[in-house]
Design a protein around this motif. Structure first.
Motif, short mmCIF file in Angstrom:
data_model
loop_
_atom_site.label_atom_id
_atom_site.label_comp_id
_atom_site.label_asym_id
_atom_site.label_seq_id
_atom_site.Cartn_x
_atom_site.Cartn_y
_atom_site.Cartn_z
N ALA A 145 0.73 -1.16 0.14
CA ALA A 145 -0.01 0.13 -0.20
C ALA A 145 1.00 1.41 -0.15
CB ALA A 145 -0.99 0.14 1.59
N ILE A 146 2.05 0.87 0.60
CA ILE A 146 2.98 2.77 0.87
C ILE A 146 3.00 2.41 -0.67
CG2 ILE A 146 5.03 3.23 1.65
CD1 ILE A 146 4.45 2.10 3.49
N THR A 147 4.21 1.90 -1.33
CA THR A 147 4.22 1.78 -2.71
C THR A 147 3.37 2.05 -3.39
OG1 THR A 147 5.96 -0.12 -2.44
CG2 THR A 147 5.11 0.63 -4.85
N ALA A 148 1.95 1.88 -3.71
CA ALA A 148 1.16 1.94 -4.74
C ALA A 148 0.93 3.51 -3.99
CB ALA A 148 -0.48 1.27 -4.25
N ALA A 149 0.35 4.61 -3.00
CA ALA A 149 0.49 5.38 -2.83
C ALA A 149 1.91 6.66 -3.09
CB ALA A 149 -0.05 5.55 -1.21
N ARG A 150 2.47 6.70 -3.35
CA ARG A 150 4.00 7.71 -3.91
C ARG A 150 2.90 7.58 -5.58
NH1 ARG A 150 8.44 2.47 -4.54
NH2 ARG A 150 8.84 2.19 -2.07
N SER A 151 2.28 7.29 -5.84
CA SER A 151 2.05 8.72 -7.15
C SER A 151 0.13 7.64 -7.61
CB SER A 151 2.50 7.19 -8.61
OG SER A 151 1.32 6.00 -8.63
N ASP A 152 -0.65 7.83 -6.17
CA ASP A 152 -1.57 7.98 -6.36
C ASP A 152 -2.66 8.85 -6.57
OD1 ASP A 152 -1.32 8.46 -4.44
OD2 ASP A 152 -2.64 5.93 -3.50
N GLY A 153 -2.25 10.05 -5.88
CA GLY A 153 -2.60 11.33 -6.43
C GLY A 153 -3.59 11.30 -4.96
N ALA A 154 -3.43 11.14 -4.07
CA ALA A 154 -4.86 10.95 -3.37
C ALA A 154 -4.45 12.18 -2.30
CB ALA A 154 -4.86 9.91 -2.26
N ALA A 155 -3.31 12.33 -1.38
CA ALA A 155 -2.94 13.10 -1.40
C ALA A 155 -2.47 14.44 -2.08
CB ALA A 155 -0.87 13.14 -0.11
N GLU A 156 -2.27 14.86 -2.48
CA GLU A 156 -2.82 15.97 -3.77
C GLU A 156 -4.08 16.89 -3.58
OE1 GLU A 156 0.93 14.33 -5.41
OE2 GLU A 156 -1.15 13.56 -4.96
N ALA A 157 -4.98 15.50 -3.89
CA ALA A 157 -6.57 15.53 -4.21
C ALA A 157 -7.52 16.16 -2.20
CB ALA A 157 -7.07 14.45 -3.91
N GLU A 158 -6.41 14.88 -1.05
CA GLU A 158 -6.53 15.13 0.04
C GLU A 158 -6.24 17.27 0.31
OE1 GLU A 158 -7.70 13.92 4.58
OE2 GLU A 158 -8.31 14.17 2.17
N ILE A 159 -5.76 17.23 0.02
CA ILE A 159 -5.06 18.97 0.02
C ILE A 159 -5.68 19.77 -0.48
CG2 ILE A 159 -3.19 20.86 -0.18
CD1 ILE A 159 -1.17 18.07 0.76
N GLU A 160 -6.36 19.61 -1.37
CA GLU A 160 -6.78 20.55 -2.25
C GLU A 160 -8.09 20.68 -1.24
OE1 GLU A 160 -7.05 19.40 -5.96
OE2 GLU A 160 -5.87 19.76 -6.56
N GLU A 161 -8.66 19.48 -1.19
CA GLU A 161 -9.82 19.28 0.17
C GLU A 161 -9.97 20.42 1.48
OE1 GLU A 161 -13.69 18.08 1.02
OE2 GLU A 161 -13.00 18.56 -0.18
N CYS A 162 -8.73 20.19 1.56
CA CYS A 162 -8.65 21.23 2.80
C CYS A 162 -8.78 22.67 2.40
CB CYS A 162 -6.96 20.79 3.54
SG CYS A 162 -6.75 19.33 4.30
N GLY A 163 -7.70 23.28 1.45
CA GLY A 163 -8.40 24.31 1.13
C GLY A 163 -9.28 25.15 0.86
#
Length: 377
Positions: free
Chosen positions: A64-82
């Motif tokens: 799961a850590i390996t897959a998370a490197r490029s799944d874009g979820a973190a970028e979407a989370e930060i935009e949602e925070c904004g």
């Protein structure tokens, strides 16, 4: 608030968000990973063998850590925070609580709605039963209100019962309060506290270590209790049965070296059994705000009020305007009472009466010959 661009935050914060979103990673595994690799960025640079060298990391989590490197979820989370006006506070940030950072397994990242201020270092947690009595509600509100008026930030968990009363008491007193939430900040739990959550964010903050969309589930509440105690100089337990989750918070507090206080109830009160057990085992019984401030005095650093005054002792937090005015004229070198006049037009009789009150509160000492000196702290 407009959407945040992930490029506006540091790579390390981005990777901390990414780590928080990896399925199967909770506070303990995250702590193990960060201890082993040093940074979240280094975690995502590690290969499978390096990840699996950590006993708590199993193959499914490593994948799961390996897959998370490029799944874009973190970028979407930060935009949602904004979009939702939520800020991110990584450990090491100037906004991150110094006291919390010094505990075992502190969150690597906190989501925050509202504002954290330097004065929030002077904080006390008030927690207790969800199924509280009228007496418990009254005591929670009274203690929270009195401490808030003294300049203390009230920490609690937004739960039903004592937690809600603690937040409400602080808000009604015009003070600051912080709610540590178990689910992500997209969810208010319990839902009937949605309006209370809005008020708290306006006069303090809502904090969570959970990603935005994580919903409430039983295992999250004991985890968040370590944050409640970690943010606080001390923890007050108001009505807790022997199986109350508030006792988890008291245990975290003891492990973190925090003071724990218990409010007594009727000796035959089931909701107070946990408090009575704590008192029997040596936890201080408290009767009111003075007891709390006196007990915490050795832990408290000087506090600067909004007026610019520096408060040296917690006893000063409860003084009225005239008492504060007179105390500020008294130094640690002996001076004659007559030299204190005039104090903004105070009559000599008022000055003498106020000095007597300050002496009773052990803030000044009278010396022979009409001299007065500030008490040492």
């Amino acid at each position: 608030m407009s959407a945040l661009n992930p490029s506006d935050i540091s790579p390390e914060t981005l990777n901390l968000v990414r780590l928080s979103l990896v399925p199967g990673i909770g506070p303990r595994i995250a702590s193990d990973l960060l201890e082993r690799f040093g940074t979240a960025s280094a975690v995502f640079e590690a290969n499978g063998a390096e990840l699996l060298s950590i006993p708590s990391v199993k193959p499914k989590v490593s994948a799961a850590i390996t897959a998370a490197r490029s799944d874009g979820a973190a970028e979407a989370e930060i935009e949602e925070c904004g979009r939702r006006g939520i800020s991110l506070i990584p450990r090491g940030s100037t906004l991150y609580s110094r006291m919390l950072a010094e505990t075992h397994d502190p969150p690597a990242l906190l989501y925050c709605r509202g504002a954290i201020l330097p004065q929030d270092d002077l904080a006390v947690a008030i927690v207790g039963s969800r199924h509280c009595t009228l007496y418990g509600r009254q005591m929670a509100e009274k203690l929270a209100g009195g401490l808030a008026r003294a300049g203390v930030t009230i920490i609690s968990g937004l739960a039903r019962g004592i937690d809600a009363c603690a937040h409400r008491g602080a808000l009604d007193a015009g003070g600051r309060t912080i709610a540590v939430c178990a689910p992500g900040l997209n969810t208010v739990y319990p839902p009937e506290h949605a309006e209370l959550a809005v008020e708290i964010a306006a006069s303090g903050a809502l904090l969570s270590e959970s990603p935005l969309a994580r919903e409430a589930r039983p295992g999250l509440f004991p985890q968040r209790n370590r944050i409640i105690s970690g943010l606080s100089l001390g923890v007050i337990i108001v009505e807790a049965g022997r199986r109350s989750g508030a006792l988890h918070t008291s245990r975290h507090a003891m492990e973190q070296g925090r003071d724990v206080f218990a409010v007594p109830g009727r000796i035959d009160s089931l909701p107070s059994q946990g408090c009575h057990d704590l008192i029997r085992d040596g936890v201080p019984l408290i009767r009111g705000v003075d007891d709390v401030l006196e007990a915490l005095a050795p832990l408290m650093k000087p506090v600067r009020r909004e007026t610019g005054e520096v408060v040296q002792s917690p006893r000063e937090l409860l003084l009225n305007e005239i008492e504060t005015l007179v105390l500020n004229q008294v130094t640690q070198e002996a001076q004659h009472v007559d030299s204190l006049l005039p104090v903004d037009g105070l009559e000599p009789s008022q000055l003498l009466a106020t000095l007597t009150i300050l002496e009773m509160k052990r803030l000044v000492r009278r010396l022979p010959g009409g001299f007065v000196v500030r008490s040492p702290y």
